[in-house]
Design an enzyme around this catalytic site. Structure first.
Site, short mmCIF file in Angstrom:
data_model
loop_
_atom_site.label_atom_id
_atom_site.label_comp_id
_atom_site.label_asym_id
_atom_site.label_seq_id
_atom_site.Cartn_x
_atom_site.Cartn_y
_atom_site.Cartn_z
N GLY A 59 38.78 -6.96 36.28
CA GLY A 59 38.87 -7.68 37.50
C GLY A 59 38.71 -7.12 39.03
O GLY A 59 38.82 -5.23 38.82
N CYS A 86 42.53 -2.17 32.43
CA CYS A 86 42.42 -2.20 34.09
C CYS A 86 42.86 -3.14 34.58
O CYS A 86 44.10 -2.67 34.44
CB CYS A 86 40.52 -2.38 34.29
SG CYS A 86 40.23 -1.17 35.53
N TYR A 87 42.62 -3.90 35.32
CA TYR A 87 43.06 -4.98 36.02
C TYR A 87 44.49 -5.54 35.85
O TYR A 87 45.33 -5.47 36.11
CB TYR A 87 42.43 -5.50 37.12
CG TYR A 87 43.26 -6.79 38.08
CD1 TYR A 87 43.84 -6.16 39.24
CD2 TYR A 87 43.28 -7.78 38.07
CE1 TYR A 87 43.32 -7.57 39.99
CE2 TYR A 87 43.80 -9.16 38.34
CZ TYR A 87 43.91 -8.77 40.03
OH TYR A 87 44.63 -9.73 40.72
N HIS A 176 37.82 0.85 29.73
CA HIS A 176 37.39 0.02 29.44
C HIS A 176 37.05 0.11 27.96
O HIS A 176 36.17 0.68 27.69
CB HIS A 176 35.94 -0.64 29.61
CG HIS A 176 36.53 -0.94 31.54
ND1 HIS A 176 36.36 -2.36 31.29
CD2 HIS A 176 36.25 -0.80 32.49
CE1 HIS A 176 37.00 -2.59 32.82
NE2 HIS A 176 36.98 -1.50 33.26
N GLU A 178 35.98 -2.38 26.10
CA GLU A 178 35.16 -3.44 25.16
C GLU A 178 33.55 -2.68 25.24
O GLU A 178 32.84 -3.33 24.78
CB GLU A 178 35.17 -4.64 25.25
CG GLU A 178 34.84 -4.52 27.14
CD GLU A 178 35.99 -4.12 28.37
OE1 GLU A 178 37.24 -3.67 27.64
OE2 GLU A 178 35.93 -4.34 29.64
N SER A 230 14.18 -29.38 19.08
CA SER A 230 12.95 -28.94 19.79
C SER A 230 12.31 -27.34 18.25
O SER A 230 10.82 -27.50 19.39
CB SER A 230 13.19 -28.10 20.99
OG SER A 230 14.07 -27.02 20.72
N GLY A 231 12.95 -27.08 17.72
CA GLY A 231 11.83 -25.97 17.02
C GLY A 231 12.87 -24.82 17.80
O GLY A 231 12.97 -23.99 16.21
N VAL A 233 15.99 -22.50 17.89
CA VAL A 233 17.14 -22.40 17.28
C VAL A 233 18.19 -22.85 17.26
O VAL A 233 18.75 -23.45 16.43
CB VAL A 233 18.14 -20.18 17.69
CG1 VAL A 233 19.07 -20.03 16.85
CG2 VAL A 233 16.39 -19.29 17.63
N ASP A 234 19.11 -22.94 18.35
CA ASP A 234 19.85 -23.50 19.00
C ASP A 234 19.98 -25.18 18.25
O ASP A 234 20.61 -25.55 17.45
CB ASP A 234 20.38 -23.75 20.38
CG ASP A 234 20.29 -22.55 20.64
OD1 ASP A 234 20.28 -21.26 19.79
OD2 ASP A 234 20.48 -21.86 22.76
N SER A 235 18.91 -25.47 18.55
CA SER A 235 19.08 -27.45 18.22
C SER A 235 19.18 -27.63 16.54
O SER A 235 19.27 -27.97 15.88
CB SER A 235 18.09 -28.54 18.93
OG SER A 235 16.68 -27.61 19.02
N SER A 236 18.32 -26.32 15.81
CA SER A 236 18.20 -26.40 14.46
C SER A 236 19.14 -25.90 13.90
O SER A 236 19.65 -27.46 12.59
CB SER A 236 16.68 -25.33 14.31
OG SER A 236 15.32 -25.56 15.35
N LYS A 376 25.09 -16.46 21.71
CA LYS A 376 23.47 -16.71 20.63
C LYS A 376 23.86 -16.13 19.49
O LYS A 376 22.96 -16.05 18.18
CB LYS A 376 23.07 -16.07 21.65
CG LYS A 376 21.18 -15.91 21.27
CD LYS A 376 21.26 -17.63 21.75
CE LYS A 376 19.69 -17.89 21.21
NZ LYS A 376 18.36 -19.60 21.91
#
Ligand code: XMP
Length: 520
Positions: A59, A86-87, A176, A178, A230-231, A233-236, A376
């Site tokens: 942070g 870190c923080y 870090h 990550e 909607s066609g 990715v997410d809604s499909s 995603k």
């Protein structure tokens, strides 16, 4: 938050770092489910989540500032392994009786740590006496350890670059792990989640799918769910998952706004009906959208008209199918995290989807959000797990208002048709050149400008279009894609020769910021 589950999971307490999501990504890549919570989280909430370990993120604050982010001291009494980054390391040291010194100078970038002792965190990755590259971004640093801790690695400027209290299983790193610039960082995090916390690493999309099918069944019972597709990715993915979980209790509605890419309406129907065998209510509302948009040039006004019209059509269709109790949405984890006020405490408001904002309240529906814990690319992996074709899963994002925001100024049917043709040629050439997956988003914009040209023996006076292509990781920032001129020449020739209505092609080389990806 997933509470009381049997799976191994890690809790990440956010202390304000821009890298907190990256910690989560690395932990999940190691096959361990994790969630991010604000630092105001109570020990009761932590207990109900049943984590195997806790990670304290980095942070930007200093532990010496008033009101700097902190955690409940009781978390150090829970018997759980803790990794402070870190923080997070500084906070842990300060709270356990060590000391953190204020530094006005920041150490930022690549550094090298000298390993002085192989603790469990380093096991099989780093050996004593070795020097390894890490990535630093800090001002303050620990200068006196709490009792029980020892130094396990140091750099020239940070004598406490990594510390460990193996009996309590508390670890702290100044660097870090990550970020990719700490090449062994993922392996160190895996040591923490697997060897130290004892997670089995069995979390993957197949196990996620199984758990979420169960969760959806429990949430929905024998009630009905409607899902707008909607066609994209997410809604499909949401529709395919729900169909697997509750079969015919799901009704999918696809509103064709007439502002989609060429043949997209047909492709979406085929995908749902032929490939997935999911019945789809297809509503051709293109005339309604076009009439409502007629005479409007202002970008925000266009968005508003499209959003309101969409809701109206969707609501009508939902009523036609006899109503439902739930509305499915493709909310993703970054939306969930963003909507939580991390330092002021949790908030209940979750961002609503661009296209159906306000719909759940209006129709008195409860939400089903089966991918709200996923990033995603995890949704994409879930799509593959559900048997979706690759080119569907890796499609470029497409905005809810569609081609309307790629036609600056007033929209007409003729302009939409011209744009669809040019866009299809551009995307086809990108695919032929093998560039599609290297680009975040590519599309054509039809400008409200006509210029003079010459074709054959005649003078032309037609529209200009702009090609756009950007690279990005999340769409928040973007760089224009560096094509070679030959490619651009080929696309330009094809568009001018094959699309009646365009006689000049330009390439947009604006990055974001200062530009945006879309033109409106
Ligand atoms: P900008 O243009 O803001 O776009 O740089 C960032 C990403 O968001 C998409 N976008 C939208 N998506 N409704 C949507 O569903 C919208 O009104 C909208 N505006 C932009 C854009 O395509 C890009 O992926």
């Amino acid at each position: 938050m997933q509470t009381g589950t049997d799976q191994d999971q890690i809790l990440i307490i956010d202390l304000g770092s821009q890298f907190t999501q990256l910690i989560a990504r690395r932990v999940r890549e190691s096959g361990v489910y994790c969630e991010i919570v604000p630092c105001t989280v109570t020990t009761d909430v932590i207990r109900s989540f049943q984590p195997k370990a806790i990670i304290l993120s980095g942070g930007p604050a200093s532990v010496h500032e008033d009101a700097s982010p902190t955690v409940s001291p009781a978390i150090f009494e829970m018997g759980l392994p803790i990794l402070g980054i870190c923080y997070g390391q500084q906070l842990m040291c300060q709270m356990l009786g060590g000391n953190v010194s204020v530094s006005l100078e920041r150490e930022f970038g690549r550094a090298f740590v000298d390993v002085s002792k192989v603790c469990q965190l380093f096991q099989g990755v780093w050996e004593s006496g070795q020097r390894h590259q890490v990535w630093m971004s800090h001002g303050d640093k620990v200068d006196n350890l709490p009792s029980g801790f020892e130094v396990v690695a140091k750099t020239d400027s940070a004598p406490y670059a990594a510390i460990a209290d193996e009996s309590r299983r508390f670890y702290g790193v100044q660097f870090h792990p990550e970020v990719v610039h700490t090449p062994d960082g993922a392996a160190l995090l895996k040591n923490f989640t697997h060897a130290i916390a004892g997670c089995s690493g069995e979390w993957n999309m197949a196990s996620f799918l199984e758990t979420s099918i169960q969760a959806v069944r429990e949430q929905v019972g024998d009630k009905r769910v409607i899902c707008g597709v909607s066609g994209g990715v997410d809604s499909s993915v949401v529709a395919a998952l729900l169909h697997k979980a509750i079969g015919e209790q799901l009704t999918c509605i696809f509103v064709d706004t007439g502002l989609l890419r060429m043949n997209e309406g047909q492709q979406v129907r085929e995908m749902f009906e032929s490939s997935f065998h999911i019945p789809l209510i297809y509503v051709d509302a293109s005339m309604l959208f076009m009439n409502r948009l007629s005479g409007t040039s202002d970008p925000e006004e266009k968005r508003k008209i499209i959003g309101e019209t969409f809701i109206e059509v969707f609501e009508q269709e939902a009523q036609n199918v006899g109503g439902a109790d739930f509305l499915a949405q493709g909310t993703l984890y970054p939306d969930v995290i963003e909507s939580v006020s991390f330092h002021g405490g949790p908030s209940a408001t979750i961002k609503s989807h661009h296209n159906v904002g306000g719909l759940p309240e209006r129709m008195n529906l409860q939400l089903v959000e089966p991918v709200r814990e996923l990033f995603k690319d995890e949704v994409r992996a879930l799509g593959i797990e559900l048997g979706m074709p690759n080119d569907m899963v890796w499609r470029h994002p497409f905005p809810g208002p569609g081609l309307a925001i790629r036609i600056p100024g007033e929209i007409t049917e003729e302009k939409v048709e011209i744009l669809q043709k040019a866009d299809a040629i551009y995307i086809e050439e990108i695919r032929n050149a093998g560039l599609y997956d290297a680009i975040w988003q590519a599309f054509v914009v039809l400008l409200p400008v006509k210029t003079v040209g010459v074709m054959g023996d005649s003078r032309t006076y037609e529209y200009v279009c702009a090609l756009r292509a950007v690279t990005a990781t999340d769409g928040m920032t973007a760089d224009f894609f560096h094509y070679d001129y030959e490619f651009l020449g080929r696309v330009s020739n094809r568009i001018i020769n094959e699309v009646k209505g365009i006689n000049r092609v330009t390439y947009d080389i604006t990055s974001k910021p200062p530009g945006t990806i879309e033109w409106e």
